[in-house]
Design an enzyme around this catalytic site. Structure first.
Site, PDB file in Angstrom:
ATOM      1  N   ASP A   1      15.778   1.236  16.158  1.00  0.00           N
ATOM      2  CA  ASP A   1      15.752   0.493  14.892  1.00  0.00           C
ATOM      3  C   ASP A   1      15.917   1.487  13.735  1.00  0.00           C
ATOM      4  O   ASP A   1      16.785   2.362  13.805  1.00  0.00           O
ATOM      5  CB  ASP A   1      14.449  -0.313  14.790  1.00  0.00           C
ATOM      6  CG  ASP A   1      14.485  -1.394  13.704  1.00  0.00           C
ATOM      7  OD1 ASP A   1      14.974  -2.494  13.988  1.00  0.00           O
ATOM      8  OD2 ASP A   1      14.050  -1.107  12.579  1.00  0.00           O
TER       9      ASP A   1
ATOM     10  N   TYR B   1      15.205  -2.054   3.557  1.00  0.00           N
ATOM     11  CA  TYR B   1      16.492  -2.711   3.805  1.00  0.00           C
ATOM     12  C   TYR B   1      17.336  -2.717   2.541  1.00  0.00           C
ATOM     13  O   TYR B   1      18.546  -2.457   2.578  1.00  0.00           O
ATOM     14  CB  TYR B   1      16.274  -4.141   4.305  1.00  0.00           C
ATOM     15  CG  TYR B   1      15.834  -4.204   5.738  1.00  0.00           C
ATOM     16  CD1 TYR B   1      16.743  -4.456   6.764  1.00  0.00           C
ATOM     17  CD2 TYR B   1      14.506  -4.000   6.085  1.00  0.00           C
ATOM     18  CE1 TYR B   1      16.342  -4.500   8.092  1.00  0.00           C
ATOM     19  CE2 TYR B   1      14.096  -4.034   7.411  1.00  0.00           C
ATOM     20  CZ  TYR B   1      15.017  -4.295   8.409  1.00  0.00           C
ATOM     21  OH  TYR B   1      14.630  -4.321   9.716  1.00  0.00           O
TER      22      TYR B   1
ATOM     23  N   HIS C   1      14.634  -4.373  22.317  1.00  0.00           N
ATOM     24  CA  HIS C   1      14.653  -3.612  21.069  1.00  0.00           C
ATOM     25  C   HIS C   1      13.482  -2.636  20.943  1.00  0.00           C
ATOM     26  O   HIS C   1      13.633  -1.564  20.358  1.00  0.00           O
ATOM     27  CB  HIS C   1      14.638  -4.601  19.903  1.00  0.00           C
ATOM     28  CG  HIS C   1      14.890  -3.989  18.573  1.00  0.00           C
ATOM     29  ND1 HIS C   1      16.106  -3.454  18.219  1.00  0.00           N
ATOM     30  CD2 HIS C   1      14.081  -3.821  17.493  1.00  0.00           C
ATOM     31  CE1 HIS C   1      16.038  -2.993  16.983  1.00  0.00           C
ATOM     32  NE2 HIS C   1      14.826  -3.194  16.521  1.00  0.00           N
TER      33      HIS C   1
END
Length: 458
Positions: free
Chosen positions: A230, A374, A432
């Site tokens: 990630d 983000y 993930h």
């Protein structure tokens, strides 16, 4: 059939030439990221206390009682639709079960002690208190190989709690005397966990990379391995990009370079001419794969545009925060979980483990800061990341390809980005959150990669 292939090839050539850009020099693009910044509104790094301080998680009982009251008095949303399973998100009856456990059975005092059983520290870098776990090789007579492991979103250093002892003490955790022993450093990204949050705009993966490199050198590690999935994979890549003379190896379990869409389009006619079977089975049919990816990335558009807005709701509601986070640990661990009634949450993790991670966000009140990462990387750094994409990272590299990873990565694409790819594994299971879900497999993978790094250095 031949006509469609010719048309596809023609269109992909047009796409390639339209978007192909001349690449600037590496140093020209990243030189500004070697410069020290200061992330508080006032002050400078010269005034910072650069000592390493032991840190103990110690949450007031009043804060835990307040949380319990909020859980018991939660205002519930409408019941989930009967036939939707997890395709509309986490189900109401599942959340009621989790919240009941959280309020009445989850024992924070015990969980806090477990988190504190690993050596936690803090140190001030560029104005920010950086929290990190620093667990050295169990045998004092053995020099551990330093490894910097970075988490992502919506994770935390909690993800590494199970794998750390396997890396520092392999003999008692399924390893052998021949295994590499690690000194493990797991920092919380600024804005996450128990690290301070930046008070200025512009904190992205390259700024984080510089801070983490300063952390490693402050701990006495001038040569080290980087690892992450990630955001951790991007931070690790940024560290290797900025400090190739310090990074002896990079291992990731998520690939972030731009997809080769023309190759994927042409490959849709003869998949196994272009990709190994295991990769082709994941990618094709393309419509199904990219539709699934679109379904799972709505959060990304929200967080890369207006993170502060949703932050008010998630900071205020512990149930809302848990639902938002736990839903990712469902589908991102196994996409098939969307078609189940329970989201498979307890198939791979215990409720205690999942809630430990949620508690880190709740107690620190930094879900908004974590989502701003983000905004800083995707919305504001996109042009630079696009320019950097063609540049290779040439340190020795390893990759763990998990079958249930959210995105798609091909060995060929990874080899192009990391030309010195010395280790690649198609993992048997996992998604993930590899180190969290299958820590034994991931520990075995990292030991194998480190052995190859040691051989290259000898």
């Amino acid at each position: 059939m031949i006509f469609y292939i010719i048309v596809t090839v023609f269109l992909t050539l047009i796409i390639y030439n339209v978007f192909k850009k001349k690449t600037a020099g590496t140093e020209e693009l990243v030189s500004k990221f070697w410069e020290t910044k200061y992330w508080l509104l006032e002050g400078s790094e010269e005034g910072d206390d650069k000592s390493i301080r032991s840190f103990n998680i110690d949450i007031r009982k009043e804060d835990i009682e307040y949380l319990k009251q909020r859980l018991l008095t939660n205002r519930w949303s409408l019941p989930s639709l009967p036939s939707t399973k997890f395709t509309y998100g986490i189900r109401e009856e599942v959340m009621r079960k989790i919240v009941d456990y959280w309020a009445n059975e989850y024992n924070w005092e015990k969980r806090q002690s477990k988190l504190n059983s690993l050596p936690n520290f803090k140190t001030k870098i560029e104005g920010l208190d950086i929290h990190f776990i620093h667990s050295k090789a169990n045998d004092e007579d053995v020099k551990g190989t330093p490894i910097l492991m970075t988490h992502g979103w919506p994770g935390s250093t909690v993800e590494f709690g199970k794998i750390i002892p396997m890396l520092t003490n392999p003999l008692e955790n399924g390893g052998t005397e021949a295994d590499v022993v690690f000194d493990v450093v797991c920092p919380s990204i600024p804005g996450y966990g128990f690290s301070d949050s930046p008070q200025k705009e512009g904190f992205h993966v390259f700024e984080c990379a510089r801070i983490f490199h300063k952390l490693m050198t402050r701990l006495g590690y001038n040569k080290y391995i980087v690892q992450g999935g990630d955001w951790g994979s991007l931070v690790s890549s940024a560290v290797a990009f900025l400090y190739p003379h310090n990074v002896i190896g990079i291992h990731t379990n998520m690939f972030n370079s731009q997809s080769n869409i023309p190759r994927q389009l042409v490959g849709s006619y003869f998949p196994e001419w272009f990709f190994p079977r295991i990769e082709a089975q994941k990618l094709y049919p393309m419509k199904e794969f990219y539709t699934g990816l679109l379904v799972e990335t709505g959060y990304m558009h929200l967080q890369s545009t207006k993170p502060d807005t949703v932050g008010f709701a998630l900071t205020d509601s512990p149930v809302g925060l848990a639902a938002y986070i736990l839903e990712k640990f469902s589908s991102w661990t196994n996409m098939d979980a969307r078609d189940t009634d329970d989201g498979m949450l307890e198939k791979y993790f215990t409720l205690d483990e999942l809630l430990d991670n949620v508690m880190v966000y709740w107690l620190n009140g930094n879900i908004t800061a974590s989502m701003r990462f983000y905004k800083e990387n995707i919305s504001k750094l996109y042009d630079l990341l696009t320019k950097l994409d063609p540049h290779q990272i040439k340190v020795p590299a390893g990759y763990a390809w998990f079958p249930n990873e959210l995105g798609f990565a091909s060995r060929g694409g990874i080899k192009k980005k990391y030309p010195n790819l010395v280790h690649f594994t198609y993992m048997e299971e996992g998604g993930h959150f590899g180190a969290f879900q299958v820590p034994t497999d991931m520990a075995r993978e990292l030991r194998a990669f480190a052995r190859k790094i040691e051989k290259k250095q000898s």
